[in-house]
Every structure is written in structure tokens, then in C-alpha cells.
Design an enzyme around this catalytic site. Structure first.
Site, PDB file in Angstrom:
ATOM      1  N   ALA A 109      10.183   1.161   7.504  1.00 18.53           N
ATOM      2  CA  ALA A 109      11.570   1.612   7.322  1.00 18.53           C
ATOM      3  C   ALA A 109      11.849   2.761   8.265  1.00 18.53           C
ATOM      4  CB  ALA A 109      11.800   2.046   5.873  1.00 18.53           C
TER       5      ALA A 109
ATOM      6  N   GLN B 205       2.250   5.280  -1.322  1.00 23.36           N
ATOM      7  CA  GLN B 205       2.839   5.985  -2.446  1.00 23.36           C
ATOM      8  C   GLN B 205       4.340   5.698  -2.511  1.00 23.36           C
ATOM      9  OE1 GLN B 205       1.237   8.084  -4.689  1.00 23.36           O
ATOM     10  NE2 GLN B 205      -0.810   7.898  -3.795  1.00 23.36           N
TER      11      GLN B 205
ATOM     12  N   GLY C 214       0.816  -1.197   0.000  1.00 21.26           N
ATOM     13  CA  GLY C 214       0.000   0.000   0.000  1.00 21.26           C
ATOM     14  C   GLY C 214       0.857   1.257   0.000  1.00 21.26           C
TER      15      GLY C 214
ATOM     16  N   ALA D 234       8.680   5.274   7.560  1.00 16.89           N
ATOM     17  CA  ALA D 234       7.603   5.055   6.596  1.00 16.89           C
ATOM     18  C   ALA D 234       7.064   3.646   6.748  1.00 16.89           C
ATOM     19  CB  ALA D 234       8.118   5.278   5.174  1.00 16.89           C
ATOM     20  N   LEU D 235       5.793   3.474   6.397  1.00 14.93           N
ATOM     21  CA  LEU D 235       5.137   2.189   6.586  1.00 14.93           C
ATOM     22  C   LEU D 235       4.273   1.856   5.378  1.00 14.93           C
ATOM     23  CD1 LEU D 235       3.483   1.013   9.875  1.00 14.93           C
ATOM     24  CD2 LEU D 235       2.227   0.781   7.738  1.00 14.93           C
ATOM     25  N   GLY D 236       4.359   0.620   4.922  1.00 15.99           N
ATOM     26  CA  GLY D 236       3.505   0.142   3.840  1.00 15.99           C
ATOM     27  C   GLY D 236       3.439  -1.369   3.892  1.00 15.99           C
TER      28      GLY D 236
ATOM     29  N   CYS E  79       5.873   9.662   0.333  1.00 18.45           N
ATOM     30  CA  CYS E  79       4.580   9.052   0.668  1.00 18.45           C
ATOM     31  C   CYS E  79       3.406   9.860   0.107  1.00 18.45           C
ATOM     32  CB  CYS E  79       4.441   8.859   2.172  1.00 18.45           C
ATOM     33  SG  CYS E  79       5.769   7.841   2.862  1.00 18.45           S
TER      34      CYS E  79
ATOM     35  N   TYR F 265      11.692   6.237  -0.429  1.00 17.28           N
ATOM     36  CA  TYR F 265      13.084   5.960  -0.764  1.00 17.28           C
ATOM     37  C   TYR F 265      13.680   5.035   0.284  1.00 17.28           C
ATOM     38  CZ  TYR F 265      18.140   6.635  -1.046  1.00 17.28           C
ATOM     39  OH  TYR F 265      19.503   6.418  -1.124  1.00 17.28           O
ATOM     40  N   HIS F 266      14.505   4.094  -0.184  1.00 15.77           N
ATOM     41  CA  HIS F 266      15.298   3.243   0.704  1.00 15.77           C
ATOM     42  C   HIS F 266      16.760   3.385   0.329  1.00 15.77           C
ATOM     43  CE1 HIS F 266      11.693   1.381   2.210  1.00 15.77           C
ATOM     44  NE2 HIS F 266      11.356   0.915   1.016  1.00 15.77           N
TER      45      HIS F 266
END
Length: 235
Positions: free
Chosen positions: A183, A75, A73, A168-170, A199, A78-79
Site C-alpha cells: 500500500a 502487524q 504477515g 506498507a507491505l504484507g 506495523c 490502516y487503509h
């Protein structure tokens, strides 16, 4: 069942890791009996990942950094090196929880990991992930509720004013099996975030622990976050 197994995978390619997760979940879905949960912990080489709802206009200028489409899920994010990425592979049915509670637990684990370094993490309603006050990341005051627009036609106040995103979470769930994850920025080159709307939010500031003056290595934060996740995602 025991607590999820923690697996440190080192610095790995994001596309290969995502494909490995997908294969793992496919195997779990096909297994006749429940299979053990795991939590993969890693860093990635520089990469942008798009979620299922990802809009191309949020990818401003990727330059030479690869962009990969994922089935999580959310948008674009970056990692890169200096960021802990946790991929819990969790059977939500066995855990007895639904997605909303699962997301809450992931965010709680990040908040508690930050707390161990004196940093106060915050949730923003409707915006998964964890944020910090840029002017007082170590203060304990809660965020002020964002008031609605006073009248029709007036833009609502910016819910991210004065905040920086630090995690960030997805996620993705297939037949009760959750994968992808969260992350947490530790000590990384943050400039690639300026080439996207993180996001999906234009102008959203992104920070890491090093920016806040907390100098700790990725391996230590990985162990801390992993331990929290294993504790809160155990049956």
C-alpha cells in the site's frame, strides 16, 4: 505465460477483496494447470487490518473504523481513500524466485514509483516497507547504518529516527501462490495512523506524497505502480 494482467478494481471493501483473493488463490491451488497471474489495484474505505502476528496492544484507539483480521504477515496498518493498494496474485514458482526476492521486487517497484516523482525511498533492515527522510525526502544520500548499542543494557538507537513510512507491505504465500501486497500513501487523511502503532512500531511517523508536496492523483500513481509491478513480476 504473459505479464500479469492489471485489474483496476476502484474503491472497494477490504474484507470482500481479501475474501476474493483467498478464493482466487484456492482456485489456483486446485487447478490442474498453471493459471495466469494478475495484479489487483484499488483503494479501500477506511479500515484497519491486522496481520497474523498482530498484537492487540498496537491497536490504540480504532474509534469507529472497522478492524479486520487477515492472514497476511505483519502487524496492524490502516487503509483508506487516497492510498493505492496493489495485490499481486503471483505464482512464485513460475517466476523462479523465493519470498525474500519477491519482497525485494515489491519494494523496488515502490522505490521506482516514488523516484518518478522526485522522492527518494529507503529500506530499513528488518522493517518491510518503504520510508522517506522527513527533512529531505528529495535528497539522494543513503541512510546511515544504525550503530549497535555501546554496551549491554543500553537501548539501541531508533532505526526510524527522522523517517516517515510511505508504503506498507504484507504478503501471504500458499503453495507458491503469493497474495496480499503493498500500500502506497498518495493523498489521504493520515490521522487514523495516530490511533495505531503502524506495523507494530510505536511513534512511527506516516506520510504521503501530498505531505511531501507532491500533488498527484491516485489513478496516476496506480498506473505507475502497476506498470512497475507487471514489469518486475513477469516470467
Amino acid at each position: 505465460m504473459t505479464a500479469p494482467k492489471l485489474v483496476w478494481r476502484g474503491r472497494v471493501d477490504a474484507a470482500e477483496t481479501i475474501e476474493a483473493m483467498r478464493a482466487c488463490v484456492d482456485a489456483r491451488n486446485a487447478a490442474p494447470e498453471p493459471t495466469p497471474d494478475e495484479i489487483w489495484l484499488c483503494e479501500h474505505e477506511p479500515v484497519y487490518t491486522q496481520g497474523l502476528a498482530g498484537k492487540p496492544e498496537h491497536l490504540l484507539d480504532p474509534g469507529g473504523i472497522p478492524v479486520i483480521q487477515t492472514n497476511r504477515g505483519g502487524q496492524v496498518t490502516y487503509h483508506g481513500p487516497g492510498q493505492v493498494v496493489a495485490y499481486p496474485l503471483i505464482d512464485l514458482k513460475r517466476l523462479g524466485i523465493y519470498v525474500k526476492e519477491y519482497v525485494y521486487r515489491l519494494e523496488h517497484c515502490v522505490i521506482k514509483t516514488l523516484e518518478s516523482h522526485g522522492v527518494t525511498g529507503h529500506r530499513v533492515p528488518g522493517a518491510p516497507g518503504i520510508y522517506v527522510r522527513l527533512d529531505d525526502p528529495f535528497g539522494h544520500a543513503p541512510l546511515e547504518p544504525v550503530p549497535p548499542a555501546e554496551r549491554l543494557g543500553v537501548a539501541a538507537p531508533d532505526p526510524f529516527r527522522g523517517l516517515g513510512k510511505i508504503a506498507a507491505l504484507g504478503i501471504k504465500v500458499s503453495r507458491h501462490h503469493a497474495y496480499h501486497g503493498v500500500a502506497l500513501n498518495v493523498a489521504m487523511d493520515l490521522s487514523p495512523f495516530q490511533r495505531i502503532n503502524p506495523c507494530g512500531y510505536a511513534g512511527l511517523a506516516t506520510v504521503d506524497l501530498a505531505t511531501l508536496g507532491v500533488h498527484v492523483d491516485v489513478a496516476s500513481v496506480s498506473r505507475q505502480l502497476g506498470a512497475r509491478l507487471a514489469e518486475h513480476l513477469s516470467p
